[in-house]
Design an enzyme around this catalytic site. Structure first.
Site, PDB file in Angstrom:
ATOM      1  N   HIS A  67       0.853  -1.183   0.000  1.00  0.00           N
ATOM      2  CA  HIS A  67       0.000   0.000   0.000  1.00  0.00           C
ATOM      3  C   HIS A  67       0.888   1.231   0.000  1.00  0.00           C
ATOM      4  CE1 HIS A  67      -3.310   2.657   1.009  1.00  0.00           C
ATOM      5  NE2 HIS A  67      -2.523   3.189   1.920  1.00  0.00           N
ATOM      6  N   PRO A  68       0.638   2.189  -0.816  1.00  0.00           N
ATOM      7  CA  PRO A  68      -0.400   2.257  -1.838  1.00  0.00           C
ATOM      8  C   PRO A  68       0.127   1.766  -3.191  1.00  0.00           C
ATOM      9  CG  PRO A  68       0.578   4.430  -1.596  1.00  0.00           C
ATOM     10  CD  PRO A  68       1.306   3.502  -0.636  1.00  0.00           C
TER      11      PRO A  68
END
Length: 84
Positions: A67-68
């Site tokens: 993430h991200p």
């Protein structure tokens, strides 16, 4: 799952598109997937591996995704399928 509801896609300004997963209703085994939008050619390979490995939606959803990243968008439909 739409790109316009995914944080990384929003940051990149790539909000047109979606990913879709299909699974067997009884076993939960992934049967197919589709990706329309930015980086689709890079994103679809993850689903081909999951299908080849005969993963269930729950197993696929449990795989950690950084993430991200755009690739984490696959976890959202997988989680929905796993919950039934």
């Amino acid at each position: 799952y739409p790109f316009n509801d995914h944080g990384k896609a929003m940051i990149l300004g790539c909000q047109e598109g979606f990913v879709k997963l299909m699974a067997d209703a009884k076993s939960g085994v992934l049967l197919g997937g589709a990706c329309v939008g930015p980086q689709a050619g890079e994103l679809i390979h993850e689903i081909t591996v999951a299908i080849a490995a005969r993963l269930t939606a729950a197993q696929f959803a449990a795989i950690p995704h950084y993430h991200p990243t755009l690739a984490e968008i696959w976890t959202y439909p997988a989680e929905e399928l796993a919950q039934g």
